[in-house]
Every structure is written in structure tokens, then in C-alpha cells.
Design a protein around this motif. Structure first.
Motif, PDB file in Angstrom:
ATOM      1  N   LEU A  45       0.831  -1.193   0.000  1.00 43.34           N
ATOM      2  CA  LEU A  45       0.000   0.000   0.000  1.00 43.34           C
ATOM      3  C   LEU A  45       0.869   1.248   0.000  1.00 43.34           C
ATOM      4  N   ILE A  46       0.612   2.144  -0.952  1.00 45.95           N
ATOM      5  CA  ILE A  46       1.399   3.375  -1.069  1.00 45.95           C
ATOM      6  C   ILE A  46       0.700   4.520  -0.325  1.00 45.95           C
ATOM      7  N   TYR A  47      -0.522   4.806  -0.721  1.00 46.53           N
ATOM      8  CA  TYR A  47      -1.339   5.848  -0.100  1.00 46.53           C
ATOM      9  C   TYR A  47      -2.798   5.428  -0.180  1.00 46.53           C
ATOM     10  N   PHE A  48      -3.610   5.985   0.704  1.00 48.86           N
ATOM     11  CA  PHE A  48      -5.046   5.793   0.594  1.00 48.86           C
ATOM     12  C   PHE A  48      -5.778   7.055   1.032  1.00 48.86           C
ATOM     13  N   SER A  49      -7.057   7.077   0.735  1.00 47.70           N
ATOM     14  CA  SER A  49      -7.859   8.265   1.017  1.00 47.70           C
ATOM     15  C   SER A  49      -9.259   7.828   1.418  1.00 47.70           C
ATOM     16  N   TYR A  50      -9.770   8.377   2.520  1.00 48.54           N
ATOM     17  CA  TYR A  50     -11.112   8.047   2.976  1.00 48.54           C
ATOM     18  C   TYR A  50     -12.135   9.112   2.616  1.00 48.54           C
ATOM     19  N   ASP A  51     -11.670  10.193   2.024  1.00 40.14           N
ATOM     20  CA  ASP A  51     -12.617  11.252   1.665  1.00 40.14           C
ATOM     21  C   ASP A  51     -11.890  12.239   0.752  1.00 40.14           C
ATOM     22  N   VAL A  52     -12.672  13.076   0.122  1.00 36.64           N
ATOM     23  CA  VAL A  52     -12.097  14.102  -0.745  1.00 36.64           C
ATOM     24  C   VAL A  52     -11.120  14.951   0.057  1.00 36.64           C
ATOM     25  N   LYS A  53     -10.003  15.257  -0.548  1.00 38.40           N
ATOM     26  CA  LYS A  53      -8.942  16.090   0.014  1.00 38.40           C
ATOM     27  C   LYS A  53      -8.262  15.462   1.230  1.00 38.40           C
ATOM     28  N   MET A  54      -8.594  14.217   1.544  1.00 38.14           N
ATOM     29  CA  MET A  54      -7.903  13.537   2.640  1.00 38.14           C
ATOM     30  C   MET A  54      -6.971  12.494   2.074  1.00 38.14           C
ATOM     31  N   LYS A  55      -5.838  12.297   2.744  1.00 40.92           N
ATOM     32  CA  LYS A  55      -4.897  11.274   2.327  1.00 40.92           C
ATOM     33  C   LYS A  55      -4.176  10.724   3.552  1.00 40.92           C
ATOM     34  N   GLU A  56      -3.815   9.460   3.442  1.00 34.74           N
ATOM     35  CA  GLU A  56      -3.094   8.796   4.518  1.00 34.74           C
ATOM     36  C   GLU A  56      -1.940   8.025   3.903  1.00 34.74           C
ATOM     37  N   LYS A  57      -0.801   8.014   4.561  1.00 34.91           N
ATOM     38  CA  LYS A  57       0.332   7.243   4.070  1.00 34.91           C
ATOM     39  C   LYS A  57       0.101   5.758   4.325  1.00 34.91           C
ATOM     40  N   GLY A  58       0.521   4.975   3.344  1.00 36.73           N
ATOM     41  CA  GLY A  58       0.494   3.533   3.510  1.00 36.73           C
ATOM     42  C   GLY A  58       1.842   3.031   3.991  1.00 36.73           C
ATOM     43  N   ASP A  59       2.219   1.847   3.510  1.00 34.05           N
ATOM     44  CA  ASP A  59       3.461   1.238   3.973  1.00 34.05           C
ATOM     45  C   ASP A  59       4.706   1.770   3.269  1.00 34.05           C
ATOM     46  N   ILE A  60       4.548   2.246   2.021  1.00 38.04           N
ATOM     47  CA  ILE A  60       5.720   2.668   1.237  1.00 38.04           C
ATOM     48  C   ILE A  60       5.438   3.994   0.518  1.00 38.04           C
ATOM     49  N   PRO A  61       5.214   5.095   1.248  1.00 40.51           N
ATOM     50  CA  PRO A  61       4.861   6.355   0.595  1.00 40.51           C
ATOM     51  C   PRO A  61       6.039   7.134   0.007  1.00 40.51           C
ATOM     52  N   GLU A  62       7.258   6.753   0.347  1.00 41.45           N
ATOM     53  CA  GLU A  62       8.421   7.552  -0.062  1.00 41.45           C
ATOM     54  C   GLU A  62       8.532   7.610  -1.580  1.00 41.45           C
ATOM     55  N   GLY A  63       8.699   8.826  -2.094  1.00 45.32           N
ATOM     56  CA  GLY A  63       8.844   9.025  -3.531  1.00 45.32           C
ATOM     57  C   GLY A  63       7.534   9.222  -4.261  1.00 45.32           C
ATOM     58  N   TYR A  64       6.428   9.183  -3.509  1.00 45.26           N
ATOM     59  CA  TYR A  64       5.092   9.320  -4.107  1.00 45.26           C
ATOM     60  C   TYR A  64       4.299  10.416  -3.390  1.00 45.26           C
ATOM     61  N   SER A  65       3.348  10.984  -4.104  1.00 45.67           N
ATOM     62  CA  SER A  65       2.334  11.814  -3.477  1.00 45.67           C
ATOM     63  C   SER A  65       1.003  11.499  -4.150  1.00 45.67           C
ATOM     64  N   VAL A  66      -0.088  12.003  -3.569  1.00 45.93           N
ATOM     65  CA  VAL A  66      -1.418  11.726  -4.121  1.00 45.93           C
ATOM     66  C   VAL A  66      -2.255  12.988  -4.088  1.00 45.93           C
ATOM     67  N   SER A  67      -3.334  12.932  -4.857  1.00 44.82           N
ATOM     68  CA  SER A  67      -4.277  14.041  -4.892  1.00 44.82           C
ATOM     69  C   SER A  67      -5.678  13.476  -5.039  1.00 44.82           C
ATOM     70  N   ARG A  68      -6.598  13.992  -4.215  1.00 45.10           N
ATOM     71  CA  ARG A  68      -8.001  13.599  -4.353  1.00 45.10           C
ATOM     72  C   ARG A  68      -8.855  14.861  -4.228  1.00 45.10           C
ATOM     73  N   GLU A  69      -9.099  15.464  -5.390  1.00 43.14           N
ATOM     74  CA  GLU A  69      -9.904  16.687  -5.459  1.00 43.14           C
ATOM     75  C   GLU A  69     -11.381  16.382  -5.645  1.00 43.14           C
TER      76      GLU A  69
END
Lengths: 113, 113
Positions: A45-69
Motif C-alpha cells: 500500500l502506497i497511499y489511501f484516502s477516505y474522503d475528498v482532500k484527505m490522504k493517509e500514508k500507507g506502507d511505502i509512501p516515499e517518492g510518491y504523493s497523491v491528490s483527491r480533489e
């Protein structure tokens, strides 16, 4: 029928490029997830999101980012692609609830040269 | 530390016989368990699930058994068919918290005609 789509099935990028992987789901799911799959390592798991504009780091987030607009769209960004990010990237979505079955997209095979 | 373990990386079974895939977990808070099937270059597809209030769930040729005291679950495929050849992932979640599924590393099943 749940549908999760990913913008590309195959992608080839060069080291140092900024890479965007897009995921869209049509089931009004609250939760969205990004994984990578590598031989012998399973789904990580890299990243996850439970709602718009929310994000949570997973197990291997380094080098990645996310966007949920928007609720239906979850983007994974590789700020500066490196060869060790060559992998199969999988997006998934689910409802919030006790039995949170995740539904996956077809995957994007990313090769970084 | 792996919370969900699939100790057999691969399994070979003859067509028509039973395939048994095993999964162990360590977190006693897990109360919902799923099996996914994955073909190469595709996303995982949801196969079958079981809640901790049950010890068996059946869907056609697929049956999942849960032994809570042993923290063990298994997937039985009867009869096995060549089209069942794929990687099978076991996953678990705890409904008490808003946490993502935890996946095992997968077992590659080969059904030989």
C-alpha cells in the motif's frame, strides 16, 4: 457492476520525469487506494484516502504523493521517477463500512528507464 | 512484521482435483477476510469473503473456511480447472477501525491439464 479505471495500461518514462497515474471509480465509493505489486512482495500500500482532500500514508509512501480533489478520482504522482519505481501500479476503491471489499482497476505497468 | 501470511509461494494441482490455498493471520482484531485472484497484467478480482461470525462460506466451486482459534483460513477450489491458474491473495481487515485491508504475498496456483 463496479468499475475502476486507470488512465494507462502501459507507461514508459525516463528517470527524473514527473509521472501522473489517474484512477477513476464510478460507484460513489468513499475510499480509494494505491498499491504497487512486485514479484515476491505481494501488494504494498502506497497511499489511501477516505474522503475528498484527505490522504493517509500507507506502507511505502516515499517518492510518491497523491491528490483527491473529487470523490471519484484519485491520482498518484511520482515527483521524480526512478528506476526502482518500475512496477505494476494498482488502484482500488471501496465503501466505508464493516465489510470493506475493495475493487481493483486493471493496473498500470510503469517502466522507468 | 507480516500480519497476513501465505506460506506457500506456489502450488501445482492436477485438473479435476482439489486446490487448497492457506492463509494465517496474527492480528486478533481481524474480523473480515477476503480472497482475490489475479491474472498477469490484470488487476486482482474479488473472489469470495467470510465474516468472523461464520466458519464457512461457499460460492460454486470456491469455499473459504475460517478457524478463528488457529487464526487460519483456507480457500478450497473443487474441481480445479486450468483457468484457475493465477495468483491468489488472502486479505484481512478489522471493522472496528477505519484501516485498509492487509494482504498476504500471494500463492501462485498452477492447474495442470
Amino acid at each position: 457492476d463496479v468499475k475502476v479505471t486507470q488512465s494507462s495500461r502501459y507507461l514508459v518514462k525516463r528517470t527524473g520525469e514527473k509521472v501522473f497515474l489517474e484512477c477513476v471509480q464510478d460507484m460513489d465509493h468513499e475510499n480509494m487506494f494505491w498499491y504497487r505489486q512486485d514479484p515476491g512482495l505481494g501488494l504494498r500500500l502506497i497511499y489511501f484516502s477516505y474522503d475528498v482532500k484527505m490522504k493517509e500514508k500507507g506502507d511505502i509512501p516515499e517518492g510518491y504523493s497523491v491528490s483527491r480533489e473529487k470523490k471519484e478520482r484519485f491520482s498518484l504522482i511520482l515527483e521524480s521517477a526512478s528506476t526502482n519505481q518500475t512496477s505494476m501500479y494498482l488502484c482500488a476503491s471501496s465503501f466505508s463500512g464493516e465489510e470493506d471489499t475493495q475493487y481493483f482497476g486493471p493496473g498500470t505497468r510503469l517502466t522507468v528507464l | 512484521d507480516q500480519q497476513v501470511k501465505q506460506n506457500s509461494p506456489s502450488l501445482s494441482v492436477q485438473e479435476g482435483r482439489i486446490s487448497i490455498l492457506n492463509c494465517d493471520y496474527t492480528n486478533s482484531m481481524f474480523d473480515y477476510f477476503l480472497w482475490y485472484k489475479k491474472y498477469p497484467a490484470e488487476g486482482p478480482t474479488f473472489l469470495i469473503s467470510i465474516s468472523s461470525i461464520k466458519d464457512k462460506n461457499e460460492d460454486g466451486r470456491f469455499t473459504v473456511f475460517l478457524n478463528k482459534s488457529a487464526k487460519h483460513l483456507s480457500l478450497h477450489i473443487v474441481p480445479s480447472q486450468p483457468g484457475d491458474s493465477a495468483v491468489y491473495f488472502c486479505a484481512a481487515s478489522a471493522s472496528s477501525g477505519n484501516t485498509p485491508l492487509v494482504f498476504g504475498k500471494g500463492t501462485r496456483l498452477s492447474v495442470i491439464a
